[in-house]
Design a protein around this motif. Structure first.
Motif, PDB file in Angstrom:
ATOM      1  N   ALA A   5       0.818  -1.219   0.000  1.00  0.00           N
ATOM      2  CA  ALA A   5       0.000   0.000   0.000  1.00  0.00           C
ATOM      3  C   ALA A   5       0.850   1.266   0.000  1.00  0.00           C
ATOM      4  N   SER A   6       1.862   1.301  -0.850  1.00  0.00           N
ATOM      5  CA  SER A   6       2.712   2.488  -0.946  1.00  0.00           C
ATOM      6  C   SER A   6       1.950   3.684  -1.497  1.00  0.00           C
ATOM      7  N   TRP A   7       0.745   3.447  -2.025  1.00  0.00           N
ATOM      8  CA  TRP A   7      -0.095   4.515  -2.566  1.00  0.00           C
ATOM      9  C   TRP A   7      -0.964   5.184  -1.502  1.00  0.00           C
ATOM     10  N   ILE A   8      -0.759   4.781  -0.237  1.00  0.00           N
ATOM     11  CA  ILE A   8      -1.488   5.395   0.880  1.00  0.00           C
ATOM     12  C   ILE A   8      -0.481   6.006   1.843  1.00  0.00           C
ATOM     13  N   GLU A   9      -0.753   7.229   2.271  1.00  0.00           N
ATOM     14  CA  GLU A   9       0.129   7.920   3.203  1.00  0.00           C
ATOM     15  C   GLU A   9      -0.561   8.093   4.555  1.00  0.00           C
ATOM     16  N   LEU A  17      -4.910   9.624   0.491  1.00  0.00           N
ATOM     17  CA  LEU A  17      -4.803   8.911  -0.774  1.00  0.00           C
ATOM     18  C   LEU A  17      -4.397   9.920  -1.842  1.00  0.00           C
ATOM     19  N   THR A  19      -3.388   9.835  -5.028  1.00  0.00           N
ATOM     20  CA  THR A  19      -3.910   9.754  -6.393  1.00  0.00           C
ATOM     21  C   THR A  19      -5.421   9.972  -6.454  1.00  0.00           C
ATOM     22  N   ASP A  82      -7.602   6.943  -9.387  1.00  0.00           N
ATOM     23  CA  ASP A  82      -7.378   5.542  -9.779  1.00  0.00           C
ATOM     24  C   ASP A  82      -7.641   4.571  -8.631  1.00  0.00           C
ATOM     25  N   VAL A  83      -8.421   5.024  -7.645  1.00  0.00           N
ATOM     26  CA  VAL A  83      -8.747   4.197  -6.476  1.00  0.00           C
ATOM     27  C   VAL A  83     -10.242   3.888  -6.479  1.00  0.00           C
ATOM     28  N   ARG A 103      -6.567  -0.603  -5.466  1.00  0.00           N
ATOM     29  CA  ARG A 103      -5.770   0.043  -6.515  1.00  0.00           C
ATOM     30  C   ARG A 103      -4.675  -0.927  -6.954  1.00  0.00           C
ATOM     31  N   GLY A 104      -4.568  -1.132  -8.242  1.00  0.00           N
ATOM     32  CA  GLY A 104      -3.494  -1.958  -8.774  1.00  0.00           C
ATOM     33  C   GLY A 104      -3.469  -3.369  -8.237  1.00  0.00           C
ATOM     34  N   GLU A 106      -4.334  -4.349  -5.298  1.00  0.00           N
ATOM     35  CA  GLU A 106      -4.091  -4.373  -3.856  1.00  0.00           C
ATOM     36  C   GLU A 106      -5.318  -3.821  -3.133  1.00  0.00           C
TER      37      GLU A 106
END
Length: 332
Positions: A5-9, A17, A19, A82-83, A103-104, A106
């Motif tokens: 989940a590198s797309w979540i901070e 999120l 993106t 993109d989520v 996302r992707g 995951e």
């Protein structure tokens, strides 16, 4: 191996999120907020756009005035950048939801606050398998094992029956806890009017508007003090020991909270009858939920993060603390 989940901070003020340009339960006003439920430490006013269940939006409207929101039904999926976002029940209070994010290939589940016990006032928790599970840790110590609520309600009614000359005053959080206690009293056959503090009126009315039957509720001011003997009265915890409560005839002071497992807390608040009733998962339910969902990684928010992280790591489940700010204990 790339981090999950590198797309979540995770920021101190909430989960972001990038993106999707959206925050989950942010502690400060933002452009787009995904809100898991209506308690004030998760649902704050001032956002430019709110995404939440219909019930949570109604609760926020009741507390903060009309919100610029979009209602999302349980199981409905919407696209944010993109989520993919889907809301599923959390079992915490009316309208509470877990945010399921994909996302992707995951999947991340941000559970907000949740419980696993049946509750006649809200939809039950729905477990969702995921790569990352974000869990609360309010009662994440083995000492916290909540008893069945039926036994606590039976004790309450027995005290009222044994001491009819006294009012029974129950301290309960105004959103969720109060309505659950009322609904459980009705399920146990108590069909007399229940008297409520004025601070609870709007939310109880809203619950009824949203389809939750609470039976006959009346303001305490409807009766003279002497006429409240033998009556059940609900009030916010802050009212238990203030001037307002002195009009009740020698009340049995009760408090409905998971923290009532700690006797020192009950004594500090002058509680004669602790009722261990919580809208949060206890230790066995927290650990059982993680075992059931079997996530690849666990992120832990407010409460005893260290104890739950330790439990996960002992079982070779990667885990970390998020250290979000501004989270409070609604049960307190």
């Amino acid at each position: 191996m790339a981090p999950r989940a590198s797309w979540i901070e995770a920021h101190p003020t909430g989960i972001y999120l990038p993106t999707a340009d959206a925050w989950i339960d942010p502690a400060v006003p933002v452009d787009r907020a995904i809100i898991t439920h209506g308690h004030a430490d998760h649902a704050r006013g001032g956002h430019r756009a709110v995404l939440a269940t219909r019930e949570t939006l109604a609760i926020m409207d009741c507390r903060y005035g009309p919100q610029p929101g979009q209602a999302i039904g349980y199981g409905e999926t919407i696209r944010l950048g993109d989520v993919d976002l889907r809301l599923v029940p959390a079992g915490h209070v009316l309208g509470s939801a877990q945010a399921v994010l994909e996302r992707g290939g995951e999947r991340v589940v941000v559970s907000g606050d949740y419980k696993r016990r049946p509750d006649p006032t809200c939809a039950p928790f729905e477990p969702v398998s995921c790569d990352v599970f974000v869990t609360e840790a309010t009662f994440a110590l083995p000492v916290f094992r909540h008893p069945p609520i039926g036994g606590e309600i039976d004790r309450l009614l027995a005290v009222r029956e044994a001491q009819p000359e006294r009012a029974v005053l129950i301290g309960a959080y105004a959103l969720g806890k109060a309505q659950r206690v009322i609904a459980e009293l009705r399920r146990h056959g108590y069909d007399a009017p229940i008297f409520i503090h004025g601070a609870m009126q709007r939310l109880c009315d809203l619950y009824r508007e949203l389809g939750v039957d609470l039976g006959e509720l009346r303001p305490v001011a409807d009766l003279k003090p002497a006429e409240l003997a033998g009556r059940i009265v609900l009030a916010p915890p802050s009212a238990l020991n203030d001037r307002w409560s002195r009009r009740l005839p020698d009340p049995v002071t009760a408090m409905a909270s998971g923290w009532m497992r700690v006797r020192q807390r009950a004594r500090q608040r002058g509680v004669e009858m602790p009722l261990v009733i919580s809208d949060h998962a206890d230790w066995d339910e927290l650990t059982g939920t993680i075992s059931e969902i079997a996530p690849g990684e666990v992120w832990v928010t407010h409460g005893r993060e260290d104890a739950l992280v330790h439990w996960c790591r002992q079982r070779q489940i990667p885990a970390r603390e998020l250290a979000l700010v501004g989270r409070e204990d609604e049960d307190d």
